[in-house]
Write an enzyme that holds these catalytic residues in place. Structure first.
Site, PDB file in Angstrom:
ATOM      1  N   ASP A 170       0.834  -1.194   0.000  1.00 10.92           N
ATOM      2  CA  ASP A 170       0.000   0.000   0.000  1.00 10.92           C
ATOM      3  C   ASP A 170       0.878   1.258   0.000  1.00 10.92           C
ATOM      4  O   ASP A 170       2.113   1.182   0.014  1.00 10.92           O
ATOM      5  CB  ASP A 170      -0.900  -0.030   1.235  1.00 10.92           C
ATOM      6  N   ASP A 242      -9.868   3.285  -4.055  1.00  9.00           N
ATOM      7  CA  ASP A 242     -10.664   2.115  -3.719  1.00  9.00           C
ATOM      8  C   ASP A 242     -11.994   2.122  -4.477  1.00  9.00           C
ATOM      9  O   ASP A 242     -12.580   3.175  -4.722  1.00  9.00           O
ATOM     10  CB  ASP A 242     -10.967   2.082  -2.224  1.00  9.00           C
TER      11      ASP A 242
END
Length: 695
Positions: A170, A242
Site C-alpha cells: 500500500d 478504492d
C-alpha cells in the site's frame, strides 16, 4: 489496509508468479547507474485470481475466520474456478507491529501462534497465501503498518520465510511521509526479488492516492501515474482509488474505477496487468450491477480478487464469479485489455482481441433504462459475411450476418465472443428487447429515465424485436405478462416475418389497478418465432418498474416524505443532518432544522404525482467542510421535473448558497440532482435545505 480520504482527512491484486533473479546478477544490474530493475521471469501469464480480507472481514479478522474463508473457497467451487490466493490485507499486524529486534509480528490475540500455521493451512488446501504491508515508514495515527525506514529487505525476507506467495504493498504511510512512489516501489520490488529464501513472490503495487477523491496531490504521487513505471517492477498495479467503502460499494464507483483503469491498455499484457480493485458481490450493488462488474473486469484483463465474505455470498454471486465463459475471456492468454469502440456515453461498445483471433465484445448500458444496443462485426475488427455470436452469460450460440445486438438492462452489460462462422446456417441472432415503459398517460417518458408507475396509471409498454441473422424468421409473436389484477392489451399486429436486418416494435397498453401498493413490479415479455431449420424458438425478457408511494399532501417538508430512491457520492443521504458528520445542517454559519445532506454526485427521487404546486428551499455546502482544508467543497444543484430542469444553481461554493422557488404544476416525478462541479467529490458535503412543498 485500504482507506478513502473523507473530507480532507488522510485515511486511509495479483499478477503473475515470478521466479527470483539470482542475488549476484540482480545486485549487479540494480547497482549500475541508471539501470532498470532486472525483469522477472513470468510463470503465470494471465491475471491472477483470489480473495482479500478488506471488504468482507474488515481489519479485525482472525486465524479462524480466514481459515473458514479458505474452506469456503474450496467447498463452494471458487478455488477450482481459479480463485487460489487467500490474501490478508491490513489488520493482521499487532498493535506493536515490530518486536524489539525489528521483526514484524502478527496480532498476538487473533494469531496466537503467529502466521505460519495459517499459511501452512492455506497451502494444505491447495491455495496460495498473500499478505499486506506499506511502502512508507510506520507512522502511528496515520497508517497501520509500514516497511519503510530501512525495513524493505528485512520484511521481504520475513514474508518469504513465512512462505507467502504474494504481497500487496500500500501507500498510506508512503503518502503520509511524502515519498515518491516510483522510487520506493522500485526499492521494494528489488527486495522481494532478492529475498533470502529465493521464493517467488507476487508483487501487487497498491497506490490508491487520487486527487479527485483524496485531495490535491502531484501527478507523480497518484495511482493514475503508476502505469508509467509499474509494468517493469510489479505483476499488477492499482489504477485508481478504492472501488468503494466497507459494506458500501456503489455501481457508479465501479464505473469510475473501470474508466480510470482503461486509460492505458497498452501497458497491460502477459505478466503485468492494470488493477481496478476488487470484485464486490453482495456489498451494495444489485445482482445485475455485480454481473456488469464481472463483465467489465473480464474485458479489462484485470486481476480477479473477491472482496466479499465468500461464506455469506448467495449462489447467484458464486455462479457469476465462476462463469466459465467470462473467466475464459479474462484469462485469455493474449493478455490484451479491452478498448472502447466509438465515443464514450451512456451506452458503449468495448472490444478485446483474443488469442485465437476472435473478439470479446461488451455492450455496456450505464443508464437508468433498458436499451437494445448494437455494433458491427467490422467495427470490432472482424471481416466476412457470417459470424458466430456466443453469449458468455447465457451460453446461447447464434449466427449474425454482421450486426451484434443485445437487450441490455439498466446498469447492465452484454458479453459476447464473436468469430467467423462456416458450414450450415446457424440459429439466427434475434434480439428481443426488455419490456420498456415509453408513455404514462398522455406524457412520453423522458428517454433514459427509470419508469415510475402508480395506482390508476395507464402506460404504453413496448418490446422491440430485431433479426440480425442471415436467414429470415417467421411469425414473430410477443406476449406480455403483468402482475395479477393488471390489464394488458396488445396494440397492433406482429409482422409475418422479419428478414435479415429488420426489426419491429410491438406495443401494449398496461393499466395499473387503483389500489396498487408501493414497491416494484415485473413485466415479462415472451417472444417466439420460427427459425428455418431450427423450429420455433423462444426468448423471455423481464424488466422491473417502480410503484410509487403516495404523493405528499398539504404543506410539507419534502425531506420528511418517503422518497423513491436516493444516492450519495459516499455514504448515504441523511435527513435533517450533514452527510458523514451527522451534525445539524449548517450553511454559512446558519443552522437549519430540515433538509437532506448528500455527497456529490447524488440523485434523490420523489413521486409528486402531479399533486404539488411549488417547491422552495436553499442549496449550499455544509459548514463541516471548513474544518478540513480549502480543497473541494463545490457542487451543482438541479431540480428536475419529469426530465425537465426547473432550477439550476450553477457552481455553488462554501460561501454562496442559492435559494430556489420552482413551479411543480403537473410534475409526476421529481429529481434532486447534485453534481461535483467538475472537480471530483472531494469535500462536497452538499445540503438541500428546507425543501418546503405545497401539495
Amino acid at each position: 489496509m485500504k482507506r478513502h480520504l473523507l473530507t480532507g482527512l488522510l485515511a486511509l491484486t495479483t499478477g503473475l508468479l515470478i521466479a527470483p533473479v539470482p542475488a549476484q546478477a540482480s545486485a549487479t544490474a540494480d547497482t549500475a547507474a541508471g539501470a532498470k530493475p532486472a525483469p522477472a521471469q513470468v510463470l503465470s501469464p494471465t491475471p491472477y485470481q483470489g480473495w482479500n480480507t478488506y471488504f468482507g472481514l474488515g481489519g479485525d479478522f482472525s486465524e479462524q475466520s480466514v481459515r473458514e474463508v479458505a474452506d469456503a473457497m474450496v467447498s463452494r467451487g471458487l478455488a477450482k474456478a481459479g480463485y487460489d490466493i487467500v490474501w490478508l490485507d491490513g489488520g493482521w499486524q499487532d498493535p506493536e507491529p515490530r518486536t524489539a529486534a525489528g521483526d514484524l509480528q502478527a496480532d498476538r490475540t487473533r494469531f496466537p501462534n503467529g502466521l505460519q500455521p495459517l499459511v501452512d493451512y492455506i497451502h494444505a488446501k491447495g491455495l496460495k497465501a498473500g499478505i499486506y504491508t506499506d511502502a512508507g515508514p510506520y507512522i502511528p495515527g496515520k497508517c497501520g503498518l509500514g516497511s519503510g525506514g530501512g525495513y524493505y529487505q528485512r520484511d521481504a525476507d520475513q514474508f518469504a520465510a513465512w512462505k507467502f506467495d504474494a504481497v500487496k504493498v500500500d501507500f498510506l504511510c508512503g503518502i503520509a511521509a511524502d515519498l515518491d512512489p516510483k522510487t520506493v516501489y522500485t526499492e521494494f520490488a528489488r527486495a522481494l526479488r532478492n529475498n533470502a529464501s529465493g521464493r517467488p513472490i507476487i508483487f501487487n503495487l497498491c497506490n490508491p492516492v487520487t486527487s479527485p477523491d483524496w485531495g490535491n496531490y502531484p501527478e507523480e504521487q497518484q495511482s493514475t501515474y503508476s502505469w508509467s513505471y509499474a509494468p517493469e517492477i510489479a505483476q499488477s498495479w492499482r489504477t485508481y482509488t478504492d472501488v468503494g467503502f466497507v459494506g458500501d460499494i456503489k455501481f457508479k464507483d465501479v464505473l469510475r474505477n473501470y474508466d480510470a483503469n482503461a486509460r492505458h491498455p497498452e501497458v497491460a499484457g502477459p505478466g503485468h496487468f492494470n488493477d481496478p480493485d476488487y470484485l464486490a458481490p453482495g456489498l451494495g450493488m444489485s445482482g445485475e450491477e455485480f454481473r456488469t462488474q464481472m463483465t467489465l473486469w473480464s474485458m479489462a484483463a484485470a486481476p480477479l480478487v473477491i472482496g466479499s465474505d465468500v461464506r455469506k455470498l448467495n449462489q447467484a454471486s458464486i455462479d457469476i464469479l465462476a462463469d466459465r465463459e467470462a473467466l475464459a475471456i479474462n484469462q485469455d492468454p493474449a493478455g490484451v485489455q479491452a478498448v472502447r469502440v466509438g465515443a464514450a456515453g451512456t451506452t458503449e461498445t468495448w472490444v478485446k482481441r483474443l488469442a485465437d483471433g476472435d473478439r470479446a465484445v461488451m455492450l455496456l448500458n450505464r443508464g437508468e433504462s433498458p436499451k437494445i444496443l448494437t455494433t458491427k462485426a467490422s467495427s470490432v475488427g472482424l471481416s466476412g459475411a457470417r459470424f458466430t455470436v456466443e453469449n458468455a452469460w447465457t451460453n446461447q450460440v447464434t449466427e449474425s450476418a454482421g450486426t451484434i445486438s443485445a437487450a441490455v438492462a439498466a446498469h447492465g452489460a452484454a458479453l459476447f465472443r464473436v468469430g467467423p462462422n462456416r458450414g450450415l446456417p446457424g440459429v439466427p441472432h434475434v434480439t428481443s428487447g426488455l419490456p420498456q415503459v415509453t408513455r404514462v398517460g398522455a406524457a412520453a417518458l423522458p428517454d433514459g429515465t427509470a419508469p415510475v408507475l402508480a395506482g390508476g396509471d395507464e402506460a404504453r409498454v413496448e418490446v422491440v424485436v430485431r433479426n440480425d441473422g442471415l436467414l429470415p424468421v417467421l411469425a414473430p409473436q410477443v406476449t406480455l405478462a403483468a402482475p395479477s389484477g393488471w390489464t394488458v392489451r396488445p396494440i397492433g399486429r406482429a409482422p409475418v416475418a422479419l428478414t435479415s436486418g429488420q426489426s419491429t416494435t410491438l406495443a401494449f397498453t398496461v393499466t395499473v389497478p387503483a389500489a396498487t401498493a408501493p414497491g416494484t413490479a415485473t413485466l415479462t415479455a415472451t417472444t417466439t418465432y420460427e427459425a428455418v431449420g431450427h423450429g420455433r424458438l423462444r426468448q423471455v425478457t423481464v424488466s422491473t418498474v417502480v410503484l410509487a408511494p403516495t404523493p405528499p399532501q398539504g404543506e410539507v417538508a419534502l425531506s420528511h416524505h418517503t422518497w423513491i430512491s436516493a444516492t450519495s457520492g459516499w455514504m448515504s443521504p441523511t435527513i435533517d443532518l450533514s452527510v458523514g458528520g451527522w451534525t445539524p445542517i449548517s450553511v454559512v454559519g446558519q443552522v437549519h432544522p430540515t433538509g437532506i445532506g448528500v455527497a456529490s454526485p447524488s440523485t434523490i427521487r420523489y413521486y409528486t404525482g402531479a399533486k404539488c404546486r411549488q417547491l422552495t428551499g436553499l442549496v449550499g455546502i455544509d459548514d463541516a467542510v471548513r474544518n478540513v482544508g480549502p480543497e473541494g467543497g463545490t457542487a451543482t444543484f438541479q431540480v428536475v421535473g419529469d426530465g425537465r430542469v426547473l432550477f439550476d444553481s450553477g457552481v455553488v461554493g462554501r460561501d454562496d448558497p442559492r435559494q430556489f422557488d420552482v413551479d411543480l404544476t403537473g410534475v409526476r416525478v421529481l429529481d434532486l440532482v447534485v453534481g461535483d462541479a467538475g472537480d471530483g467529490g472531494y469535500n462536497d458535503r452538499a445540503n438541500w435545505v428546507g425543501l418546503n412543498a405545497s401539495c
